[in-house]
Design a protein around this motif. Sequence first.
Motif, short mmCIF file in Angstrom:
data_model
loop_
_atom_site.label_atom_id
_atom_site.label_comp_id
_atom_site.label_asym_id
_atom_site.label_seq_id
_atom_site.Cartn_x
_atom_site.Cartn_y
_atom_site.Cartn_z
N SER A 9 0.81 -1.21 0.00
CA SER A 9 0.00 0.00 0.00
C SER A 9 0.85 1.27 0.00
N ALA A 41 -2.83 9.42 2.04
CA ALA A 41 -3.35 8.35 2.88
C ALA A 41 -4.51 7.63 2.19
N ALA A 44 -3.10 5.18 -0.29
CA ALA A 44 -2.60 3.98 0.37
C ALA A 44 -3.76 3.06 0.78
N ALA A 45 -4.82 3.64 1.35
CA ALA A 45 -5.98 2.84 1.78
C ALA A 45 -6.67 2.19 0.58
N HIS A 48 -4.67 -0.76 -0.60
CA HIS A 48 -4.82 -1.92 0.27
C HIS A 48 -6.16 -2.61 0.07
N VAL A 79 -0.66 1.42 4.87
CA VAL A 79 -1.62 0.85 5.81
C VAL A 79 -0.84 0.03 6.84
N VAL A 89 -3.90 4.18 8.55
CA VAL A 89 -2.84 4.58 7.62
C VAL A 89 -1.88 5.50 8.36
#
Length: 170
Positions: A9, A41, A44-45, A48, A79, A89
Amino acid sequence: MESKKARESLSVTSVHVLPNDTNNHGTFFGGKLMMYVDNIAAIAATRHSRSLVVTASIDSVDFLQPIYAGSSVCLEAFVTWSHNTSMEVFVKIIDENLRTGARQLCTTCFLTFVAIGDNGRPVPVPKVSPESEEEQLLFGSAEKRYLSRRARRQETKKFTKNLTLKKPWE
């Protein structure tokens, strides 16, 4: 659902801080930095969960070092932990003096995102498999942060029940 490595992530971006990005002290606007934090963030989330995500909370942000115009700000996010439909995150903000190459950690923060399905309802997310020492450190303390956030949310709900929604001029 198979777990995913935290590094899968990882999201990184850099921003050149220009004079119009600063306040009357000549330092980066905190609100503008928070916009970049929330954005990286969310990426990244989404990596994931591979679903749409919404920001559920942002933990406290303590600005440890000022960021001045002319520098570069590097934001790194990944994450660290997941619950059923939510993900924690971690974001690290590093300032770089572009003329000298000197780098310093300016702040860190944690955000919570919830994965949302096509029907607009929360959906399950994969568990996180930490590998590096930093990932393991953050993973190991994540459940404690989760429980703290949950308690804080309950307190906020209680507190806001007593607030009025009257217009200020009434």
